[in-house]
Design an enzyme around this catalytic site. Structure first.
Site, PDB file in Angstrom:
ATOM      1  N   HIS A 317       0.852  -1.186   0.000  1.00 56.79           N
ATOM      2  CA  HIS A 317       0.000   0.000   0.000  1.00 56.79           C
ATOM      3  C   HIS A 317       0.884   1.230   0.000  1.00 56.79           C
ATOM      4  O   HIS A 317       1.937   1.222   0.630  1.00 56.79           O
ATOM      5  CB  HIS A 317      -0.925   0.008   1.234  1.00 56.79           C
ATOM      6  CG  HIS A 317      -2.089   0.915   1.076  1.00 56.79           C
ATOM      7  ND1 HIS A 317      -2.029   2.253   1.369  1.00 56.79           N
ATOM      8  CD2 HIS A 317      -3.344   0.690   0.609  1.00 56.79           C
ATOM      9  CE1 HIS A 317      -3.197   2.802   1.105  1.00 56.79           C
ATOM     10  NE2 HIS A 317      -4.009   1.877   0.643  1.00 56.79           N
ATOM     11  N   ASP A 375      -7.875  -5.712   0.163  1.00 50.68           N
ATOM     12  CA  ASP A 375      -8.353  -6.513  -0.968  1.00 50.68           C
ATOM     13  C   ASP A 375      -7.963  -7.972  -0.865  1.00 50.68           C
ATOM     14  O   ASP A 375      -8.453  -8.801  -1.628  1.00 50.68           O
ATOM     15  CB  ASP A 375      -7.816  -5.936  -2.275  1.00 50.68           C
ATOM     16  CG  ASP A 375      -8.405  -4.569  -2.530  1.00 50.68           C
ATOM     17  OD1 ASP A 375      -9.604  -4.423  -2.282  1.00 50.68           O
ATOM     18  OD2 ASP A 375      -7.662  -3.675  -2.934  1.00 50.68           O
TER      19      ASP A 375
HETATM   20  N1  CMC Z   1       4.212  -7.446  -4.918  1.00 53.19           N
HETATM   21  C1  CMC Z   1       5.557  -7.405  -5.101  1.00 53.19           C
HETATM   22  N2  CMC Z   1       6.298  -6.295  -4.965  1.00 53.19           N
HETATM   23  C2  CMC Z   1       5.673  -5.168  -4.622  1.00 53.19           C
HETATM   24  C3  CMC Z   1       4.278  -5.131  -4.398  1.00 53.19           C
HETATM   25  C4  CMC Z   1       3.554  -6.326  -4.553  1.00 53.19           C
HETATM   26  N3  CMC Z   1       2.225  -6.344  -4.369  1.00 53.19           N
HETATM   27  N4  CMC Z   1       3.907  -3.873  -4.066  1.00 53.19           N
HETATM   28  C5  CMC Z   1       5.020  -3.143  -4.076  1.00 53.19           C
HETATM   29  N5  CMC Z   1       6.097  -3.910  -4.403  1.00 53.19           N
HETATM   30  C6  CMC Z   1       7.508  -3.499  -4.458  1.00 53.19           C
HETATM   31  C7  CMC Z   1       7.789  -2.681  -5.711  1.00 53.19           C
HETATM   32  O1  CMC Z   1       8.244  -3.477  -6.762  1.00 53.19           O
HETATM   33  C8  CMC Z   1       8.811  -1.719  -5.205  1.00 53.19           C
HETATM   34  O2  CMC Z   1      10.058  -2.361  -5.164  1.00 53.19           O
HETATM   35  P1  CMC Z   1      11.438  -1.524  -5.374  1.00 53.19           P
HETATM   36  O3  CMC Z   1      11.477  -0.524  -4.272  1.00 53.19           O
HETATM   37  O4  CMC Z   1      12.483  -2.570  -5.297  1.00 53.19           O
HETATM   38  O5  CMC Z   1      11.317  -0.900  -6.723  1.00 53.19           O
HETATM   39  C9  CMC Z   1       8.408  -1.426  -3.760  1.00 53.19           C
HETATM   40  O6  CMC Z   1       7.681  -2.597  -3.351  1.00 53.19           O
HETATM   41  C10 CMC Z   1       7.531  -0.219  -3.587  1.00 53.19           C
HETATM   42  O7  CMC Z   1       6.465  -0.314  -4.520  1.00 53.19           O
HETATM   43  P2  CMC Z   1       5.829   0.928  -5.268  1.00 53.19           P
HETATM   44  O8  CMC Z   1       5.118   0.448  -6.499  1.00 53.19           O
HETATM   45  O9  CMC Z   1       6.861   1.991  -5.429  1.00 53.19           O
HETATM   46  O10 CMC Z   1       4.794   1.392  -4.178  1.00 53.19           O
HETATM   47  P3  CMC Z   1       3.555   2.292  -4.440  1.00 53.19           P
HETATM   48  O11 CMC Z   1       3.283   2.965  -3.163  1.00 53.19           O
HETATM   49  O12 CMC Z   1       3.737   3.135  -5.646  1.00 53.19           O
HETATM   50  O13 CMC Z   1       2.411   1.221  -4.788  1.00 53.19           O
HETATM   51  C11 CMC Z   1       0.595  -0.267  -4.627  1.00 53.19           C
HETATM   52  C12 CMC Z   1       1.412   0.804  -3.919  1.00 53.19           C
HETATM   53  C13 CMC Z   1      -0.652  -0.587  -3.802  1.00 53.19           C
HETATM   54  C14 CMC Z   1       0.126   0.252  -5.999  1.00 53.19           C
HETATM   55  C15 CMC Z   1       1.475  -1.544  -4.800  1.00 53.19           C
HETATM   56  O14 CMC Z   1       1.880  -2.039  -3.546  1.00 53.19           O
HETATM   57  C16 CMC Z   1       0.773  -2.636  -5.612  1.00 53.19           C
HETATM   58  O15 CMC Z   1       0.819  -2.594  -6.838  1.00 53.19           O
HETATM   59  N6  CMC Z   1       0.113  -3.617  -4.902  1.00 53.19           N
HETATM   60  C17 CMC Z   1      -0.659  -4.614  -5.584  1.00 53.19           C
HETATM   61  C18 CMC Z   1      -2.013  -4.039  -5.963  1.00 53.19           C
HETATM   62  C19 CMC Z   1      -2.931  -3.883  -4.784  1.00 53.19           C
HETATM   63  O16 CMC Z   1      -3.083  -4.777  -3.963  1.00 53.19           O
HETATM   64  N7  CMC Z   1      -3.590  -2.692  -4.702  1.00 53.19           N
HETATM   65  C20 CMC Z   1      -4.595  -2.428  -3.690  1.00 53.19           C
HETATM   66  C21 CMC Z   1      -4.238  -1.285  -2.819  1.00 53.19           C
HETATM   67  S1  CMC Z   1      -5.323  -1.196  -1.397  1.00 53.19           S
HETATM   68  C22 CMC Z   1      -6.845  -0.729  -2.046  1.00 53.19           C
HETATM   69  C23 CMC Z   1      -6.924   0.720  -2.295  1.00 53.19           C
HETATM   70  O17 CMC Z   1      -6.718   1.518  -1.364  1.00 53.19           O
HETATM   71  O18 CMC Z   1      -7.248   1.071  -3.446  1.00 53.19           O
END
Ligand code: CMC
Length: 436
Positions: A317, A375
């Site tokens: 998240h 989720d």
């Molecule tokens: N699986 C594997 N690696 C992950 C995941 C994951 N689900 N989420 C983040 N990472 C890694 C990512 O690759 C990155 O690694 P590095 O620092 O080495 O590049 C690091 O963790 C940080 O990720 P980010 O994409 O920079 O983080 P963000 O804050 O931009 O993204 C997120 C947050 C929710 C989009 C992401 O965690 C994700 O894609 N999760 C899966 C989708 C999901 O479950 N979304 C629902 C969110 S809760 C409902 C809502 O509020 O809408």
């Protein structure tokens, strides 16, 4: 460039942060919230320095001051108007939560009765809207139908689209909270070829939604109270989440003066994305794809391999760097529903629990503070209740509507808000002459 922060821990108003750029110091006022990080008010940054700030994804940018919802991502805390989400989920109901989010205080018994009556008076949609549905293909994704039909509400209810009129804003609010379940249920019924089921105002908000989704005209439908309570709780958990992508979209759309129905339709469009509301659908699809506990290591390895482009859906998240407090309630609710429906042996639950256990011990997920989010367990619960995966994000939209409206109203009433107009760092070609 250096920033000298003049802000002691317990800072008072009137303090400033100084930014040194090209040898010239510029002061920016610091503003403090009731809890949470303070902000540097950089509204004059461009005027004073000639620079824009650059913050793709708004990771360090507050777009507004808000009194509605607070998240402490490190603690894993979520408050609606100051009340912890766990307590609201335990002791309240969705409609009272709507009242709280909209008005700032929990309703008295009388206020709740009035609010409930008002909402139930708006549950039907204009009869002509039923014909609107038939313009869609039956195999359309229900979120596509939701974007279209909710956007069309302004064509049916243009007598409540004057955003400068508080009475119009109030009526549009009630209409959206009341009609969203009806529209969502119609989208579902249309997709399976069933006749639309009219709302029943003798039922509570969530039971009525269940009967509109699952009743048929040829036999009586009895609402299962455990399922109704679980879905009501799911609605509470999804009702608001401060300045997330869809809420920011609603605020941005609303900042131009667009009518509230159009703004909410824009929020639904944004919510649909798999990184946001679409994640519950994606999480369940992923659990189905994993299928058995034995295959979990393969998927964990894939999630850790950046080149695979695969992420563990329902994990991670932007704000929570601890267990999502909603996920804890959701996990408990999931068990309650599976027990009540005699589905406790659901193989997907086994996969989910084992996947969670393994990921929470894995260095990759631990070091990046990736915890299950809401989720992760909601999909299993909704599937057990009988909703197909395509409806999951629709249910999220039904619940989030109140959050979007509360935030939209706050924005309209905030004298500091102006049309949202971000700037950019232009990296394209500089001026050149058109070839003749
Ligand atoms: N699986 C594997 N690696 C992950 C995941 C994951 N689900 N989420 C983040 N990472 C890694 C990512 O690759 C990155 O690694 P590095 O620092 O080495 O590049 C690091 O963790 C940080 O990720 P980010 O994409 O920079 O983080 P963000 O804050 O931009 O993204 C997120 C947050 C929710 C989009 C992401 O965690 C994700 O894609 N999760 C899966 C989708 C999901 O479950 N979304 C629902 C969110 S809760 C409902 C809502 O509020 O809408």
């Amino acid at each position: 460039m250096t920033i000298q922060e003049n802000c002691p821990a317990a800072a008072t108003n009137g303090e400033r942060a100084t930014l040194n750029y090209q040898g010239k110091p510029t002061d920016f006022p610091l503003r403090h919230g009731s809890i949470g990080p303070s902000v540097m008010d950089i509204g004059k940054l461009y005027k004073d320095t000639g620079c824009f700030s650059y913050d793709p994804g708004f990771t360090s940018t507050a777009n507004c001051a808000s009194k509605i919802t607070f998240i402490d991502g490190d603690k894993g805390e979520l408050l609606y108007r100051g009340y912890p989400i766990e307590q609201i989920a335990e002791y309240s109901n969705f409609l009272a939560t709507c009242f709280l989010l909209l008005n700032g205080e929990l309703p008295t018994n009388e206020q709740f009765r009035d609010f409930r009556r008002t909402i139930s008076m708006h549950t039907m949609v204009h009869e002509q809207m039923t014909r609107f549905f038939t313009g869609f293909r039956r195999d359309a994704h229900p979120m596509a139908v939701m974007v279209g039909v909710v956007g069309a509400l302004s064509a049916f209810y243009h007598d409540s689209t004057d955003i400068s009129n508080p009475e119009h804003r109030r009526i549009a609010t009630n209409r959206m909270i009341a009609k969203m379940p009806t529209i969502a249920a119609m989208a579902y019924k249309y997709s399976i070829g069933h006749p639309f089921i009219y709302p029943r105002n003798d039922l509570d908000y969530t039971s009525n939604f269940l009967q509109m989704c699952f009743a048929v005209p040829c036999e009586p439908y009895i609402v299962n109270p455990v399922v109704a309570r679980a879905l009501d709780r799911i609605f509470i958990l999804h009702a608001d989440h401060e300045q997330n992508a869809s809420t920011s979209t609603v605020r941005l759309a609303g900042s131009s003066g667009a009518n509230p129905f159009a703004c909410i339709a824009s929020g639904i469009a944004c919510l649909w994305g798999p990184a946001h509301g679409g994640a519950n659908e994606a999480a369940l699809t992923m659990l189905q794809e994993i299928g058995t506990v034995e295959r979990i290591p393969e998927f964990i390895a894939k999630a850790k391999d950046k080149s695979s482009g695969f992420r563990l859906m329902g994990f991670g998240h932007r704000v929570y760097k601890n267990y999502d407090p909603r996920a804890k309630v959701m996990q408990k609710t999931c068990h309650e529903v599976l027990d009540a429906l005699d589905k406790r042996d659901d193989p997907l639950l086994k996969v989910a629990m084992e996947l969670e256990k393994i990921a929470l011990q894995d260095d990759y997920f631990v070091s990046k503070k990736l915890y299950p989010n809401i989720d992760f367990y909601s999909g299993i619960t909704l599937r057990a209740i009988g909703f197909p995966v395509e409806m999951f994000t629709v249910l999220f939209a039904v619940a989030r509507t109140v959050g979007w409206i509360a935030q939209w109203r706050e924005m309209i009433e905030d004298p500091e808000q102006r049309i949202g107009r971000p700037r950019q760092l232009y990296v394209g070609p500089s001026r050149r002459e058109f070839p003749l």
